[in-house]
Motif scaffolding. Sequence first.
Motif: not given
Length: 82
Positions: A3-7, A19-26, A48-57
């Motif tokens: 997981i290469n995103y800040g938390i 949780g929420q994925a926002d602006n390349e952060r978890i 992470f899936i939301h961010l990596k694959y650009n999938l909406k909730d």
Amino acid sequence: VDINYGIDVGIFEDKNVLGQADNERIILSKEVFEKGRKTIVETIYEEFIHLKYNLKDETRVMQDFLIQSLISQFEKQSGVYL
């Protein structure tokens, strides 16, 4: 999974949001930590899936991805390919 995103930890008005994925952060809610390690990991993985694959909730595309991933894992473990 790497997981290469800040938390970060945040406060959400809706206490059901873990949780929420926002602006390349978890962003994890404070409440998720009361639910235990498994829920924390599940929430991080979902965001992470939301961010990596650009999938909406809450979309069919996200649902399809999760179901297909689960079935693929079953196929690998069982050796039965559908």
